[in-house]
Structure formats: structure tokens, C-alpha cells
Design a protein around this motif. Structure first.
Motif, mmCIF file in Angstrom:
data_model
loop_
_atom_site.group_PDB
_atom_site.id
_atom_site.type_symbol
_atom_site.label_atom_id
_atom_site.label_comp_id
_atom_site.label_asym_id
_atom_site.label_seq_id
_atom_site.Cartn_x
_atom_site.Cartn_y
_atom_site.Cartn_z
ATOM 1 N N ILE A 58 -0.533 -4.581 6.742
ATOM 2 C CA ILE A 58 -0.204 -3.174 6.498
ATOM 3 C C ILE A 58 -1.427 -2.366 6.905
ATOM 4 C CG2 ILE A 58 0.386 -1.443 4.757
ATOM 5 C CD1 ILE A 58 1.659 -3.721 3.127
ATOM 6 N N LEU A 59 -1.213 -1.216 7.548
ATOM 7 C CA LEU A 59 -2.352 -0.441 8.028
ATOM 8 C C LEU A 59 -2.091 1.052 7.928
ATOM 9 C CD1 LEU A 59 -1.549 0.543 11.205
ATOM 10 C CD2 LEU A 59 -1.768 -1.909 11.501
ATOM 11 N N ARG A 110 -6.946 -1.817 7.187
ATOM 12 C CA ARG A 110 -5.918 -2.849 7.330
ATOM 13 C C ARG A 110 -5.980 -3.788 6.135
ATOM 14 N NH1 ARG A 110 -5.698 -5.134 13.534
ATOM 15 N NH2 ARG A 110 -5.220 -3.131 14.489
ATOM 16 N N TRP A 111 -4.823 -4.177 5.650
ATOM 17 C CA TRP A 111 -4.710 -5.244 4.663
ATOM 18 C C TRP A 111 -3.867 -6.342 5.287
ATOM 19 C CZ3 TRP A 111 -0.270 -7.387 2.622
ATOM 20 C CH2 TRP A 111 -0.469 -8.318 1.617
ATOM 21 N N GLN A 112 -4.346 -7.566 5.170
ATOM 22 C CA GLN A 112 -3.587 -8.700 5.689
ATOM 23 C C GLN A 112 -3.574 -9.796 4.637
ATOM 24 O OE1 GLN A 112 -5.891 -9.295 9.187
ATOM 25 N NE2 GLN A 112 -7.267 -10.748 8.246
ATOM 26 N N ASN A 113 -2.560 -10.638 4.700
ATOM 27 C CA ASN A 113 -2.427 -11.726 3.752
ATOM 28 C C ASN A 113 -2.082 -12.995 4.514
ATOM 29 O OD1 ASN A 113 -2.205 -13.150 1.360
ATOM 30 N ND2 ASN A 113 -0.078 -12.577 1.045
ATOM 31 N N ALA A 114 -2.967 -13.984 4.448
ATOM 32 C CA ALA A 114 -2.716 -15.273 5.101
ATOM 33 C C ALA A 114 -3.588 -16.327 4.432
ATOM 34 C CB ALA A 114 -3.025 -15.204 6.591
ATOM 35 N N LYS A 115 -3.086 -17.532 4.395
ATOM 36 C CA LYS A 115 -3.836 -18.659 3.853
ATOM 37 C C LYS A 115 -3.817 -19.791 4.867
ATOM 38 C CE LYS A 115 -2.978 -17.721 -1.043
ATOM 39 N NZ LYS A 115 -3.745 -16.563 -0.999
ATOM 40 N N GLY A 116 -4.964 -20.436 5.031
ATOM 41 C CA GLY A 116 -5.072 -21.578 5.919
ATOM 42 C C GLY A 116 -5.138 -22.869 5.122
#
Length: 175
Positions: A129-130, A147-153
Motif C-alpha cells: 500500500i502506498l 510504502r507499506w509492504q507485508n511479506a515473509k521469507g
């Protein structure tokens, strides 16, 4: 690992991200964009409740490198005004990452200290989201964005990294 957690300042991982976006107008009120960036940071750590027999801290270095790719859509409520263009939007973040823990470690089976390096890498995806504003200057534009981002590795199971996942999400401020 949870019996003897590492102590470090999460805020030390805050750092600059270098990047660029290419935007294409989709009518008067929308833009589509593709972007790429680069982030790399090292954070020192020690065991929270363990020290070496000589009284010194048992030290490690935690490193993270992320190359984010993004595909976005932006809504410009004022349209393409040729002066001030605020926008909001969203999209997909594709994060190519490499995480490394290196330094001195304590073997939980016999409490010996050994030197080691543990590495995980991969690609993770997640929502973004930006919001921001741009100021067109000829065919270019300058501006600022949050910017907000959401991810997991996934960290490799055969390494003794801090856990099974690494959180690659967060907030990025760009100019």
C-alpha cells in the motif's frame, strides 16, 4: 534458540533504500508503475544472557539484503495536473532477499562456543500500500512516498537461523 535469545536494537536495521520507478499514465486519474530498489544493512548482536568464560560478550553480525521489485497502480484524485499530483495506491511487492547470521555461537548441547555462518535466501511476495505526491518536471517527476509492504521469507530448516521465517515487511519512506 529461544532459551538464549540474541540482544540487538531492531532500530539499527533502519537504513536507506535506493530505487527507481517507471510510471505510465492510464488516463487522467491513474498511473501504473514498475519499480526496483536495493537495501542492505548489518546489525550487531550479542547473547542476551550468556557471556564468554573470559567475561566478554559473544558477538554476532546479522545482515539483510533485499532487492524489491514492485508493480503498482496509483489513483490521482486531482488527476494529472502538471504541478502537484498527490496519489494513493497499492500493488504487489516481490522481494529477493538474502539473510546471514555470522559470528560466535553457543552449542546448546555442551555450551561450547564456535564460529559459524548461517545463510538463507529466497524470494517472497506480498501486498503493498502506498501514498505520496509527485511534481512533474518535463518527462520526469520528483516526489515523496510512503510504502507499506507485508511479506515473509522461509529460512532454511538445515541452518540454525533465528527462526523458520524472516519478516521482510515494514514501512519505507522514499524521495
Amino acid at each position: 534458540c529461544l532459551e538464549n535469545p540474541l540482544a540487538f536494537n531492531v532500530g539499527d536495521s533502519n537504513g536507506g533504500t535506493f530505487g527507481a520507478d517507471y510510471l505510465v499514465g492510464l488516463g487522467e486519474f491513474f498511473d501504473a508503475g514498475l519499480g526496483i530498489g536495493y537495501y542492505k544493512r548489518s546489525v550487531p548482536s550479542v547473547y542476551l544472557d550468556l557471556i564468554n568464560a573470559n567475561g566478554r560478550e559473544i558477538q554476532q553480525d546479522l545482515r539483510l539484503r533485499v532487492v524489491p521489485f514492485s508493480a503498482t497502480i496509483r489513483f490521482l484524485p486531482l488527476g494529472h495536473t502538471n504541478f502537484f499530483e498527490p496519489y494513493i495506491g497499492g500493488g504487489l511487492a516481490i522481494l529477493n532477499w538474502r539473510y546471514q547470521e555470522s559470528g560466535d555461537w553457543v552449542d546448546p548441547s555442551d555450551n561450547t562456543i564456535f564460529r559459524g555462518t548461517f545463510v538463507g535466501d529466497g524470494t517472497a511476495t506480498g501486498p503493498m500500500i502506498l501514498g505520496g505526491a509527485k511534481f512533474p518536471v518535463g518527462p520526469w517527476a520528483i516526489g515523496g512516498e510512503v510504502r507499506w509492504q507485508n511479506a515473509k521469507g522461509d529460512l532454511p530448516a538445515d541452518q540454525d537461523c533465528a527462526g523458520p521465517k524472516i519478516d521482510l515487511g515494514g514501512v519505507t519512506y522514499t524521495a
